[in-house]
Structures are given as C-alpha cells and as structure tokens.
Scaffold this motif. Sequence first.
Motif, PDB file in Angstrom:
ATOM      1  N   LEU A 160     -78.190   7.773  92.251  1.00  0.00           N
ATOM      2  CA  LEU A 160     -77.510   8.327  90.906  1.00  0.00           C
ATOM      3  C   LEU A 160     -78.149   7.233  89.833  1.00  0.00           C
ATOM      4  O   LEU A 160     -77.581   6.434  90.039  1.00  0.00           O
ATOM      5  CB  LEU A 160     -76.201   8.585  91.044  1.00  0.00           C
ATOM      6  CG  LEU A 160     -75.909  10.022  91.883  1.00  0.00           C
ATOM      7  CD1 LEU A 160     -74.257  10.313  91.978  1.00  0.00           C
ATOM      8  CD2 LEU A 160     -76.477  11.227  91.159  1.00  0.00           C
ATOM      9  N   THR A 161     -78.340   7.858  88.589  1.00  0.00           N
ATOM     10  CA  THR A 161     -78.552   7.119  87.458  1.00  0.00           C
ATOM     11  C   THR A 161     -77.798   7.502  86.355  1.00  0.00           C
ATOM     12  O   THR A 161     -77.682   8.680  86.247  1.00  0.00           O
ATOM     13  CB  THR A 161     -79.955   6.680  87.040  1.00  0.00           C
ATOM     14  OG1 THR A 161     -80.666   8.229  86.817  1.00  0.00           O
ATOM     15  CG2 THR A 161     -80.876   6.026  88.344  1.00  0.00           C
ATOM     16  N   VAL A 162     -77.594   6.700  85.649  1.00  0.00           N
ATOM     17  CA  VAL A 162     -76.923   7.029  84.188  1.00  0.00           C
ATOM     18  C   VAL A 162     -77.934   6.772  83.075  1.00  0.00           C
ATOM     19  O   VAL A 162     -78.686   5.782  83.158  1.00  0.00           O
ATOM     20  CB  VAL A 162     -75.765   6.127  83.860  1.00  0.00           C
ATOM     21  CG1 VAL A 162     -75.147   6.401  82.338  1.00  0.00           C
ATOM     22  CG2 VAL A 162     -74.736   6.176  84.604  1.00  0.00           C
ATOM     23  N   ARG A 163     -78.115   7.846  82.226  1.00  0.00           N
ATOM     24  CA  ARG A 163     -79.185   7.678  81.184  1.00  0.00           C
ATOM     25  C   ARG A 163     -78.849   7.968  79.890  1.00  0.00           C
ATOM     26  O   ARG A 163     -77.660   8.602  79.728  1.00  0.00           O
ATOM     27  CB  ARG A 163     -80.390   8.730  81.557  1.00  0.00           C
ATOM     28  CG  ARG A 163     -80.012  10.222  81.114  1.00  0.00           C
ATOM     29  CD  ARG A 163     -81.188  10.927  81.331  1.00  0.00           C
ATOM     30  NE  ARG A 163     -81.031  12.328  80.656  1.00  0.00           N
ATOM     31  CZ  ARG A 163     -80.685  13.533  81.298  1.00  0.00           C
ATOM     32  NH1 ARG A 163     -80.271  13.320  82.369  1.00  0.00           N
ATOM     33  NH2 ARG A 163     -80.466  14.500  80.672  1.00  0.00           N
ATOM     34  N   LEU A 164     -79.224   7.494  78.759  1.00  0.00           N
ATOM     35  CA  LEU A 164     -78.805   7.460  77.372  1.00  0.00           C
ATOM     36  C   LEU A 164     -79.786   8.709  76.758  1.00  0.00           C
ATOM     37  O   LEU A 164     -81.021   8.447  76.896  1.00  0.00           O
ATOM     38  CB  LEU A 164     -78.819   6.121  76.682  1.00  0.00           C
ATOM     39  CG  LEU A 164     -78.217   5.039  77.311  1.00  0.00           C
ATOM     40  CD1 LEU A 164     -78.320   3.814  76.453  1.00  0.00           C
ATOM     41  CD2 LEU A 164     -76.607   5.402  77.156  1.00  0.00           C
ATOM     42  N   ASP A 165     -79.101   9.449  76.159  1.00  0.00           N
ATOM     43  CA  ASP A 165     -79.863  10.460  75.484  1.00  0.00           C
ATOM     44  C   ASP A 165     -80.146  10.174  73.951  1.00  0.00           C
ATOM     45  O   ASP A 165     -79.302   9.347  73.241  1.00  0.00           O
ATOM     46  CB  ASP A 165     -78.990  11.806  75.117  1.00  0.00           C
ATOM     47  CG  ASP A 165     -79.106  12.573  76.567  1.00  0.00           C
ATOM     48  OD1 ASP A 165     -80.017  12.498  77.336  1.00  0.00           O
ATOM     49  OD2 ASP A 165     -78.381  13.650  76.600  1.00  0.00           O
ATOM     50  N   MET A 166     -81.488  10.238  73.712  1.00  0.00           N
ATOM     51  CA  MET A 166     -81.754   9.872  72.212  1.00  0.00           C
ATOM     52  C   MET A 166     -81.603  10.774  71.343  1.00  0.00           C
ATOM     53  O   MET A 166     -81.603  11.905  71.623  1.00  0.00           O
ATOM     54  CB  MET A 166     -83.211   9.449  72.312  1.00  0.00           C
ATOM     55  CG  MET A 166     -83.595   8.197  73.338  1.00  0.00           C
ATOM     56  SD  MET A 166     -82.493   6.763  72.948  1.00  0.00           S
ATOM     57  CE  MET A 166     -82.822   6.089  74.534  1.00  0.00           C
ATOM     58  N   PRO A 167     -81.226  10.775  69.998  1.00  0.00           N
ATOM     59  CA  PRO A 167     -81.161   9.319  69.400  1.00  0.00           C
ATOM     60  C   PRO A 167     -80.019   8.683  69.270  1.00  0.00           C
ATOM     61  O   PRO A 167     -79.808   7.583  68.770  1.00  0.00           O
ATOM     62  CB  PRO A 167     -81.313   9.880  67.919  1.00  0.00           C
ATOM     63  CG  PRO A 167     -80.799  11.182  67.654  1.00  0.00           C
ATOM     64  CD  PRO A 167     -80.861  11.767  69.214  1.00  0.00           C
ATOM     65  N   SER A 168     -78.641   9.123  70.071  1.00  0.00           N
ATOM     66  CA  SER A 168     -77.578   8.480  69.781  1.00  0.00           C
ATOM     67  C   SER A 168     -77.581   7.073  70.586  1.00  0.00           C
ATOM     68  O   SER A 168     -77.248   6.048  70.161  1.00  0.00           O
ATOM     69  CB  SER A 168     -76.561   9.121  70.548  1.00  0.00           C
ATOM     70  OG  SER A 168     -76.734   9.610  71.928  1.00  0.00           O
ATOM     71  N   GLY A 169     -78.133   6.882  71.749  1.00  0.00           N
ATOM     72  CA  GLY A 169     -78.684   5.853  72.686  1.00  0.00           C
ATOM     73  C   GLY A 169     -77.586   5.110  73.082  1.00  0.00           C
ATOM     74  O   GLY A 169     -77.801   3.850  73.374  1.00  0.00           O
ATOM     75  N   GLN A 170     -76.409   5.627  73.140  1.00  0.00           N
ATOM     76  CA  GLN A 170     -75.217   4.853  73.604  1.00  0.00           C
ATOM     77  C   GLN A 170     -74.172   5.706  74.529  1.00  0.00           C
ATOM     78  O   GLN A 170     -74.301   6.842  74.415  1.00  0.00           O
ATOM     79  CB  GLN A 170     -74.453   4.263  72.641  1.00  0.00           C
ATOM     80  CG  GLN A 170     -73.634   4.965  71.575  1.00  0.00           C
ATOM     81  CD  GLN A 170     -72.557   4.176  70.788  1.00  0.00           C
ATOM     82  OE1 GLN A 170     -71.822   3.202  71.472  1.00  0.00           O
ATOM     83  NE2 GLN A 170     -72.732   4.400  69.501  1.00  0.00           N
ATOM     84  N   LEU A 171     -73.438   5.065  75.199  1.00  0.00           N
ATOM     85  CA  LEU A 171     -72.397   5.673  76.194  1.00  0.00           C
ATOM     86  C   LEU A 171     -71.327   6.219  75.184  1.00  0.00           C
ATOM     87  O   LEU A 171     -70.890   5.362  74.202  1.00  0.00           O
ATOM     88  CB  LEU A 171     -72.023   4.843  77.145  1.00  0.00           C
ATOM     89  CG  LEU A 171     -72.845   4.171  78.190  1.00  0.00           C
ATOM     90  CD1 LEU A 171     -72.190   3.276  79.252  1.00  0.00           C
ATOM     91  CD2 LEU A 171     -73.406   5.544  78.930  1.00  0.00           C
ATOM     92  N   GLU A 172     -70.804   7.328  75.213  1.00  0.00           N
ATOM     93  CA  GLU A 172     -69.744   8.069  74.583  1.00  0.00           C
ATOM     94  C   GLU A 172     -68.463   8.354  75.385  1.00  0.00           C
ATOM     95  O   GLU A 172     -68.920   9.006  76.368  1.00  0.00           O
ATOM     96  CB  GLU A 172     -70.458   8.955  73.334  1.00  0.00           C
ATOM     97  CG  GLU A 172     -71.405   8.657  72.534  1.00  0.00           C
ATOM     98  CD  GLU A 172     -71.850   9.690  71.705  1.00  0.00           C
ATOM     99  OE1 GLU A 172     -71.419  10.705  71.998  1.00  0.00           O
ATOM    100  OE2 GLU A 172     -72.713   9.596  70.741  1.00  0.00           O
ATOM    101  N   GLY A 173     -67.447   8.298  74.880  1.00  0.00           N
ATOM    102  CA  GLY A 173     -66.202   8.744  75.505  1.00  0.00           C
ATOM    103  C   GLY A 173     -65.881   7.930  76.510  1.00  0.00           C
ATOM    104  O   GLY A 173     -66.214   6.806  76.581  1.00  0.00           O
ATOM    105  N   ALA A 174     -65.120   8.204  77.449  1.00  0.00           N
ATOM    106  CA  ALA A 174     -64.416   7.237  78.870  1.00  0.00           C
ATOM    107  C   ALA A 174     -65.575   6.908  79.472  1.00  0.00           C
ATOM    108  O   ALA A 174     -66.508   7.464  79.990  1.00  0.00           O
ATOM    109  CB  ALA A 174     -63.616   8.215  79.697  1.00  0.00           C
ATOM    110  N   LEU A 175     -65.736   5.592  79.371  1.00  0.00           N
ATOM    111  CA  LEU A 175     -66.611   4.827  80.235  1.00  0.00           C
ATOM    112  C   LEU A 175     -66.640   4.924  81.556  1.00  0.00           C
ATOM    113  O   LEU A 175     -65.610   4.857  82.270  1.00  0.00           O
ATOM    114  CB  LEU A 175     -66.414   3.226  79.858  1.00  0.00           C
ATOM    115  CG  LEU A 175     -66.863   2.882  78.465  1.00  0.00           C
ATOM    116  CD1 LEU A 175     -66.530   1.322  78.341  1.00  0.00           C
ATOM    117  CD2 LEU A 175     -68.224   3.363  77.970  1.00  0.00           C
TER     118      LEU A 175
END
Length: 356
Positions: A160-175
């Motif tokens: 399992l991997t966590v990926r960042l969606d562009m263009p926001s490019g950061q984690l949002e919400g509860a970590l």
Amino acid sequence: MIMKKVAYVIILWLTASLLAGGCSRDTKEDAGEEVLVNLDISVALSDVAQTLARGVKEDAGPANDDEKMQKLRVVVVRENGIVEKNGLMNLSQPAVMNERLSERLKVVSKEWKQIYLFVNEDNEKIKVGHGDSDESVSLTSFLESMAVGSVFPTEEISELTVRLDMPSGQLEGALPMSECHWVYVPKKDHECELFVTRSAVKFSFRITNKGSKDSKLTELTIKNMMDKEYYLPRNAKYENEEIDGNKYLAIQTYDIPSFAKEYDYKQEGLEISLPVNKEVALKPIYLLEGKHEGAYSVGIKVNGANMEGVLENLPRKLPRNTHVVVNITINNKNLEFEVNVEPYREVELEPGFGIN
C-alpha cells in the motif's frame, strides 16, 4: 542578490522514551494446548513536553486536530498468519497529551503476534493505492475485510502506498499514522507499550520582514519532495538518541518506493502581508518522506521578486514523523535563514480503545 547560508530547525516527531525498550522478546515456551490470556496494550503518540531553543516552543505541539489520533484500528495477527483481533475505536475527542485510556484483549498465549496499528483511516482526502497504481482504494473497506479467522494479507498491506494528488501536492485532513510491532505473549497476562508514527513530514515557516517597508508574499516553493511513500513504514529501523540524559527513538533507515518521483511543492496566488518588524507564521504544510541526492531548497516570491535558498543542513534522508521549521528573515536586499536543531521533547500518551 546576496544570499546567506540557509538554515532550518528540524524537529523529530519522536516516539516516547518508554518505547525504547518496546516489548521484550521473551524466550519462547514449549508449544502445547491453546491458553487464552489477557494482553494489555497501550499506544503512544509523542508530542512536546519542554523545549530549549527559541522558535521550537511555538511549533512544538500539534498545530491542529489533524495531527492527532482520531480513530485507531488494532489488528492482531497470530504466528500462523491468521487474524485474531480486528477492532476500531472512534475517540470521543482527538487524543492529546497526558490522556490515558486502557483496554484488555483476550488472546492465545505462548506465541509471537504481529500487532498492526492504523490511525485516521477514513480520511477520504488521503489517496491510498496498491503500489504504483493511480487507482485509489477505500482504506476502511480494505481494513474491515480482514475478518477474524481469515488469512492476513501481508503482501497487500506492505505494498500500500500514499500518493499526493497534484496540484495541491500535500496531505490534507487527519494525518495517517501506522506501525507494525512484534510482541511475544507468554502463558500469563502480559502488557506491552507500542507506538504509532505519523506518515508526514511537517514544514512550518516563520517569516520576519526586516526591510524598510511592508511586503507581500505571493508564492512559496519547496523543491525535491516525493509524490509517494509506503503506507506502513518499510524496513524502518529505530535507534535510541540520548538528549539531556533521556532516551528517544528516531528513524535511522527506511525504504521509499522505487517508483516515487520528485516534484516541487508550490503554493501560488498567496496574499500574505508581511508588516515591517513582525513575524508571520504560515499554515503548516504536510508532505511525504523521501530521499534526495542533493540539497533541498526553498523559494519565495515577495513583492514580485523571486528569492531562493538551499537548505544545506537539512539531511538528504527526510523520514516521516519529522518536523522541519524554517525561519526566514527578509532584509532590503537579501534573505537570511537561521539555524537551530532541537529534537522533540515528549510526554507519555497512552490512548486506549475498545476491542472485543
């Protein structure tokens, strides 16, 4: 433009000193009939109890509820790979320091267990998928499917991997937070102290305008960050670090996906006023762990002028559960970056959970 050496404050979100010993690997007892015993588990997420350097204190504790435990799932896997327990608890409020709850599990004794801890699994803003796939999975549905008595999907979990969606490019919400621990349960009631690790690198920026007039920040860039990381820490090794006679755990080595790619995190269209002789703190930014061959750098645009500095002292290995604080001073003709290095100072936190 004259640029001075870039400096930074890097603060590790370290696990508590009580975790340094972890759960002892007791000598395996002779196999026999299955005997149920009580296993008492406490789970810690460290924060800061005290600080030394200027600038650390302001950024030490959680900036918001997103950095805290809101939901906790515990999955217990037996030696034979069979799921023994799988339970989820919604905390009445996000877990904070000095909170103590407890829970007792009834488990088969005289064997090693793998105890998986998953925190904040239902944040739909966090994109989790299998390996390099761009297709997201419902993490809650996936974890709920691990029924008691079924075979635990070890390989699937590890991929399992966590990926960042562009263009926001950061984690949002509860970590997201997670860990996997090996625990030996003897033929008697047993207790064990475990921990979870935040799956983020937190960046905090403080900007002080020492120029002759008020300014405006319109862009911020953090270069050479990674767009994917493993959901669970992969081959992470923790070592004790002693600070002022106290021991802390820090991530020393870890793996990143071979298919992870570098990108430049950018905030554009900002309208942040920078009054003269006033320190302005930006909202925290949550990115993924990574490894970079060269130095990291930061760029800002102030009054239409682009300025950039290299974070020469920032380690090339940037593991999860790390807090990077960058202090920037703007003068009339240049930027100054100030360096201090301070580890997180923690207090014990053992949130409990209800599992049958």
